[in-house]
Design an enzyme around this catalytic site. Structure first.
Site, PDB file in Angstrom:
ATOM      1  N   THR A 259       0.805  -1.221   0.000  1.00  0.00           N
ATOM      2  CA  THR A 259       0.000   0.000   0.000  1.00  0.00           C
ATOM      3  C   THR A 259       0.840   1.274   0.000  1.00  0.00           C
ATOM      4  OG1 THR A 259      -0.217  -0.072   2.422  1.00  0.00           O
ATOM      5  CG2 THR A 259      -1.954  -1.125   1.121  1.00  0.00           C
TER       6      THR A 259
ATOM      7  N   PHE B  91      -0.684   9.925   6.019  1.00  0.00           N
ATOM      8  CA  PHE B  91      -1.286   8.599   6.214  1.00  0.00           C
ATOM      9  C   PHE B  91      -0.464   7.490   5.564  1.00  0.00           C
ATOM     10  CE2 PHE B  91      -4.887   8.664   2.721  1.00  0.00           C
ATOM     11  CZ  PHE B  91      -3.944   8.765   1.733  1.00  0.00           C
ATOM     12  N   GLU B  92      -0.742   6.261   5.990  1.00  0.00           N
ATOM     13  CA  GLU B  92       0.087   5.085   5.665  1.00  0.00           C
ATOM     14  C   GLU B  92       1.503   5.221   6.237  1.00  0.00           C
ATOM     15  OE1 GLU B  92      -0.820   1.929   3.675  1.00  0.00           O
ATOM     16  OE2 GLU B  92      -2.407   2.827   4.865  1.00  0.00           O
ATOM     17  N   GLY B  93       1.639   5.943   7.334  1.00  0.00           N
ATOM     18  CA  GLY B  93       2.937   6.130   7.969  1.00  0.00           C
ATOM     19  C   GLY B  93       3.503   7.493   7.642  1.00  0.00           C
TER      20      GLY B  93
END
Length: 401
Positions: A254, A377-379
C-alpha cells in the site's frame, strides 16, 4: 535500464489518464465544496472497472496490489502492483479525493489482496473495504494498537476505537487491526474484515478536513463486536519469531500506492504551472544553464527533477513487489520521498502562479491542500525515515526508536 511503461500497461495508463481528465477534473471543485457528499458519479466508473477486472487475468486497481502469484513466471515480471500503481498515478493527476472515494478501490482492498487466503479472496471479492489502523493513543506506532480481539467459539469479539478511517462510513466492510494478546506485543496483531452493520460496530465521528474532501474520514468504535473467525485475514496462529511481519506486509503493497498518489498530484501541479508560466512568457529551454534562465524556470526545473526521482523510486518499490523481492525499505523510501516532494511541488506551484495559484479559479490551491495527507497517512514522513534507518543499520524497533 528500460524505464518506459511496459507495453501491456500502456492502454491502462492511457485510459486512466482519460478518466482523470474527462471525469475527475470536472468534478473536483464540486465535491471539494460539498464535503461529506458522496460522489454518485463514481458508481458508474467503479462498475466499469469491475467489468474490466472480470474479464482480465491482470486485474487493475487497489485489489491487484499483491505479491500473490508473483515469481511464478521466469525472468522479470510486471504485474498487479505495477498496474495498480500506474493507474493510481494517472487518476490522482485528476483528483486524489475522488480516487479515495471510489468504491472497491480502498486501501482495505489492497490489504485483503496482500494477506487474505484463497478462500477469503473468493468470498470477499467485490467488497469495498476501508482500512482501520490508527487509534486515539496510537498513530504512527502501529505496534501500540490497543484494540483487542478475543476468541469466542467461531467468532472473535473486538473492543476498541479507530480514528481517521478513510471511507469508513461508506465502505461495505472495514479491515481492522487488533491484538489477540497484548502481552505478546506486535506479534499478536492481526487484521479482521468487519462487515458494515455488524452489531457493536458504530461510526462515532465524521471528520472535517483540509483536503481530499470528496472522501469521507470517520472514527469507529467496537463494543463487543462479534466477527466470524473466518474473517481473520491470513494465518490465525501467533508466530513470535515472525513477529509483526505478516500483517506489516500490507504496507509493502500500500505504501507504493500512496507514493503513487503523491506522484500523480505533483505532476498535475507541474503540468498546470508550466502552462501558466508559458502563457506569461517563459520559454523552457532545457539546453540553457540554470544561471541564465528566469528564477521561475529554474525553480520548475528543480521541481521536475525531484518529481522524477520520486516517480522512479515508487516504480521500483512496486516492481520489486511484483517480483517477490523484499521491498519494505524501498516502499518506505518511496513513500517518504514522494510525500515530501508532493508537498513541496504543490505549494511551490501555488507560489509560482501568484494570485492565480491562490484563488479558486485554478485547482492549484486544492492540489496543495490535497497533497498534505499523502505525507501523513500510511505512515508519516518521520516514521518512514525511521524504518529506512532500521533497515540500513540492521536494527529492530526496540533498538532504534
Amino acid at each position: 535500464m528500460n524505464l518506459e511503461i511496459p507495453k501491456k500497461f500502456r492502454g491502462l495508463s492511457h485510459q486512466a489518464h482519460q478518466v482523470a481528465q474527462q471525469y475527475f477534473r470536472p468534478l473536483s471543485r464540486k465535491y471539494d465544496k460539498a464535503e461529506h457528499a458522496y460522489p454518485r458519479e463514481l458508481d458508474l466508473l467503479a462498475a466499469l472497472l469491475d467489468g474490466m477486472n472480470a474479464g482480465s487475468p491482470e486485474t487493475v486497481g487497489a485489489g491487484s496490489a499483491s505479491k500473490r502469484g508473483a515469481g511464478a513466471e521466469e525472468g522479470v515480471r510486471n504485474g498487479g502492483n505495477l498496474s495498480a500503481l500506474l493507474g493510481v498515478m494517472e487518476l490522482c493527476w485528476g483528483d486524489v479525493g475522488l480516487l479515495l472515494a471510489m468504491p472497491r478501490q480502498g486501501l482495505g482492498n489492497a490489504a485483503i489482496a496482500a494477506v487474505a487466503n484463497e478462500e477469503q479472496l473468493a468470498r470477499l471479492r467485490g467488497t469495498w473495504a476501508a482500512m482501520a489502523i490508527t487509534e486515539p493513543g496510537c498513530g504512527s506506532d502501529s505496534a501500540a494498537i490497543r484494540t483487542t480481539a478475543v476468541k469466542d467459539g467461531d467468532h472473535y469479539v473486538l473492543n476498541g476505537e479507530k480514528i481517521f478511517v478513510t471511507s469508513g462510513g461508506r465502505a461495505d466492510s472495514v479491515v481492522v487491526w487488533a491484538s489477540l494478546d497484548r502481552s505478546l506485543g506486535r506479534a499478536a496483531i492481526k487484521s479482521f474484515v468487519v462487515e458494515k452493520g455488524t452489531p457493536g460496530m458504530s461510526v462515532t465521528r465524521l471528520e472535517k478536513k483540509l483536503g481530499i474532501k470528496a472522501s469521507d474520514t470517520v472514527s469507529i468504535s467496537f463494543n463487543d463486536c462479534r466477527v466470524p473467525a473466518a474473517n481473520l485475514l491470513g494465518n490465525a496462529e501467533i508466530d513470535v519469531q515472525k513477529g509483526f511481519a505478516g500483517v506489516m506486509e500490507t504496507f509493502d503493497n500500500t505504501r507504493p500506492l500512496v507514493a503513487g498518489m503523491a506522484v500523480g498530484v505533483a505532476k498535475a501541479a507541474l503540468d498546470r504551472t508550466r502552462e501558466l508560466l508559458s502563457k506569461a512568457g517563459c520559454r523552457f529551454d532545457y539546453r540553457k544553464s540554470l544561471l541564465v534562465v528566469s528564477h521561475a524556470e529554474a525553480t520548475l526545473y528543480r521541481l521536475e527533477a525531484e518529481w522524477e526521482a520520486a516517480r522512479l523510486l515508487t516504480l521500483k518499490a512496486a516492481w520489486m513487489a511484483d517480483n517477490r523481492l523484499p521491498n519494505s525499505k524501498e516502499a518506505s523510501i518511496a513513500k517518504a520521498k514522494a510525500g515530501r516532494v508532493a508537498n513541496e511541488v504543490t505549494l511551490k506551484c501555488v507560489e509560482l502562479a501568484g494570485a492565480l495559484g491562490y484563488g479558486e479559479d485554478e485547482l492549484l490551491e486544492k492540489w496543495a491542500r490535497d497533497s498534505k495527507i499523502l505525507d501523513i497517512f500510511e505512515g508519516t514522513q518521520q516514521i518512514q525515515l525511521l524504518i529506512v534507518a532500521r533497515r540500513l543499520l540492521g536494527k529492530n524497533s526496540s533498538e532504534l526508536k
